[in-house]
Design a protein around this motif. Structure first.
Motif, PDB file in Angstrom:
ATOM      1  N   GLN A  19       0.834  -1.159   0.035  1.00  0.00           N
ATOM      2  CA  GLN A  19       0.124  -0.072  -0.010  1.00  0.00           C
ATOM      3  C   GLN A  19       0.844   1.115  -0.052  1.00  0.00           C
ATOM      4  O   GLN A  19       0.353   2.148  -0.595  1.00  0.00           O
ATOM      5  CB  GLN A  19      -1.169  -0.006   1.170  1.00  0.00           C
ATOM      6  CG  GLN A  19      -1.837   1.053   1.036  1.00  0.00           C
ATOM      7  CD  GLN A  19      -2.781   0.977   2.301  1.00  0.00           C
ATOM      8  OE1 GLN A  19      -2.590   0.725   3.369  1.00  0.00           O
ATOM      9  NE2 GLN A  19      -4.009   1.599   2.038  1.00  0.00           N
ATOM     10  N   ARG A  20       2.154   1.402   0.720  1.00  0.00           N
ATOM     11  CA  ARG A  20       2.781   2.342   0.807  1.00  0.00           C
ATOM     12  C   ARG A  20       3.580   2.701  -0.412  1.00  0.00           C
ATOM     13  O   ARG A  20       3.563   3.734  -0.981  1.00  0.00           O
ATOM     14  CB  ARG A  20       4.015   2.442   1.847  1.00  0.00           C
ATOM     15  CG  ARG A  20       3.181   2.462   3.397  1.00  0.00           C
ATOM     16  CD  ARG A  20       4.556   2.937   4.185  1.00  0.00           C
ATOM     17  NE  ARG A  20       5.453   1.919   4.529  1.00  0.00           N
ATOM     18  CZ  ARG A  20       5.490   0.617   4.808  1.00  0.00           C
ATOM     19  NH1 ARG A  20       4.283   0.311   5.679  1.00  0.00           N
ATOM     20  NH2 ARG A  20       6.423  -0.248   5.169  1.00  0.00           N
ATOM     21  N   LEU A  21       3.998   1.516  -1.238  1.00  0.00           N
ATOM     22  CA  LEU A  21       4.301   1.663  -2.536  1.00  0.00           C
ATOM     23  C   LEU A  21       3.553   2.155  -3.631  1.00  0.00           C
ATOM     24  O   LEU A  21       4.022   2.900  -4.357  1.00  0.00           O
ATOM     25  CB  LEU A  21       5.037   0.224  -2.943  1.00  0.00           C
ATOM     26  CG  LEU A  21       6.362  -0.260  -2.131  1.00  0.00           C
ATOM     27  CD1 LEU A  21       6.535  -1.660  -2.462  1.00  0.00           C
ATOM     28  CD2 LEU A  21       7.822   0.881  -2.785  1.00  0.00           C
ATOM     29  N   GLU A  22       2.200   1.636  -3.417  1.00  0.00           N
ATOM     30  CA  GLU A  22       1.243   2.178  -4.332  1.00  0.00           C
ATOM     31  C   GLU A  22       1.303   3.861  -4.129  1.00  0.00           C
ATOM     32  O   GLU A  22       1.062   4.624  -5.082  1.00  0.00           O
ATOM     33  CB  GLU A  22       0.010   1.608  -4.079  1.00  0.00           C
ATOM     34  CG  GLU A  22      -0.088   0.359  -4.644  1.00  0.00           C
ATOM     35  CD  GLU A  22      -1.350  -0.456  -4.156  1.00  0.00           C
ATOM     36  OE1 GLU A  22      -2.212   0.145  -3.419  1.00  0.00           O
ATOM     37  OE2 GLU A  22      -1.556  -1.648  -4.368  1.00  0.00           O
ATOM     38  N   THR A  23       1.009   4.348  -3.041  1.00  0.00           N
ATOM     39  CA  THR A  23       1.121   5.712  -2.736  1.00  0.00           C
ATOM     40  C   THR A  23       2.271   6.312  -3.248  1.00  0.00           C
ATOM     41  O   THR A  23       2.271   7.616  -3.901  1.00  0.00           O
ATOM     42  CB  THR A  23       1.090   5.983  -1.134  1.00  0.00           C
ATOM     43  OG1 THR A  23      -0.417   5.285  -0.753  1.00  0.00           O
ATOM     44  CG2 THR A  23       0.828   7.406  -0.860  1.00  0.00           C
ATOM     45  N   MET A  24       3.558   5.889  -3.030  1.00  0.00           N
ATOM     46  CA  MET A  24       4.827   6.506  -3.545  1.00  0.00           C
ATOM     47  C   MET A  24       4.760   6.660  -4.980  1.00  0.00           C
ATOM     48  O   MET A  24       5.337   7.715  -5.617  1.00  0.00           O
ATOM     49  CB  MET A  24       5.886   5.520  -2.900  1.00  0.00           C
ATOM     50  CG  MET A  24       6.275   5.608  -1.612  1.00  0.00           C
ATOM     51  SD  MET A  24       7.776   4.424  -1.252  1.00  0.00           S
ATOM     52  CE  MET A  24       7.796   4.518   0.452  1.00  0.00           C
ATOM     53  N   ALA A  25       4.310   5.452  -5.537  1.00  0.00           N
ATOM     54  CA  ALA A  25       4.305   5.561  -7.101  1.00  0.00           C
ATOM     55  C   ALA A  25       3.230   6.574  -7.451  1.00  0.00           C
ATOM     56  O   ALA A  25       3.636   7.239  -8.608  1.00  0.00           O
ATOM     57  CB  ALA A  25       3.793   4.201  -7.610  1.00  0.00           C
ATOM     58  N   GLU A  26       2.107   6.576  -6.921  1.00  0.00           N
ATOM     59  CA  GLU A  26       1.121   7.890  -7.128  1.00  0.00           C
ATOM     60  C   GLU A  26       1.807   9.373  -6.967  1.00  0.00           C
ATOM     61  O   GLU A  26       1.756  10.215  -8.035  1.00  0.00           O
ATOM     62  CB  GLU A  26       0.002   7.727  -6.461  1.00  0.00           C
ATOM     63  CG  GLU A  26      -0.621   6.594  -6.836  1.00  0.00           C
ATOM     64  CD  GLU A  26      -2.144   6.275  -5.593  1.00  0.00           C
ATOM     65  OE1 GLU A  26      -2.188   7.095  -4.897  1.00  0.00           O
ATOM     66  OE2 GLU A  26      -2.738   5.097  -5.856  1.00  0.00           O
TER      67      GLU A  26
END
Length: 187
Positions: free
Chosen positions: A58-65
């Motif tokens: 989930q954190r990686l998804e936010t980082m990518a966004e």
């Protein structure tokens, strides 16, 4: 200006810097678990949930966004295919400021080899040349001599000290404030 980070990443002599993606979750999970105790003195208090694979994804998804939108640049540092660290350019502000904050961490086994210097030198060049930012701010705890030397080698200048700046490892900690100016963007 928000150029897309190269899909192949940035290659240095010994490293690859890749934009953080959800597909990196398992490798980042391994890195975080291996370095949990080592990084504890330098990070906010982390409960067990922080280290769960789904939370990392989930954190990686936010980082990518945030990287895609230009709000941040979250990079994972790889050596020989393994994640050995990260550097994050966050709180990107455009307009008259054109600045961001830098945070970084490196695997305990990779310390003392000049790897973070190598990674940050390449990442900073990208932030200044491609993203056209004017100022990078990096703050460290006064007792973190390793970070002090690293930032000095990279050309960061001390600007002051902030009392009780961040809650690190459960305690409000003072931090030394530094910055690096993009002299190519001085006009």
């Amino acid at each position: 200006m928000n150029p897309h980070f190269p899909t192949h990443g940035i290659a240095t002599e010994r490293l690859i810097l890749q934009a953080a993606q959800p597909s990196h979750a398992q490798a980042l999970h391994t890195y975080l678990l291996q370095n949990r105790a080592y990084l504890r003195p330098w990070e906010p208090t982390r409960d067990d949930d922080f280290f769960a694979l789904d939370a990392i994804t989930q954190r990686l998804e936010t980082m990518a966004e945030k990287t895609a939108s230009g709000e941040a640049l979250h990079l994972l540092i790889r050596r020989d295919g393994q994640i050995i660290g990260a550097c994050n350019f966050t709180n990107i502000v455009r307009g008259a400021f054109q600045a961001c904050h830098l945070g970084y961490a490196l695997d305990e086994s990779a310390q003392g080899q000049g790897l973070m210097h190598e990674a940050l030198k390449a990442a900073i060049a990208y932030v200044f040349d491609a993203m056209k930012l004017h100022r990078i701010m990096a703050n460290y705890r006064p007792e973190n001599a390793r970070s002090a030397r690293l930032l000095e080698r990279l050309g960061f200048e001390r600007e002051g000290q902030a009392r009780a700046y961040l809650k690190i490892n459960g305690v409000w900690a003072d931090h030394v404030l530094t910055s690096l100016i993009n002299h190519a963007q001085s006009n």
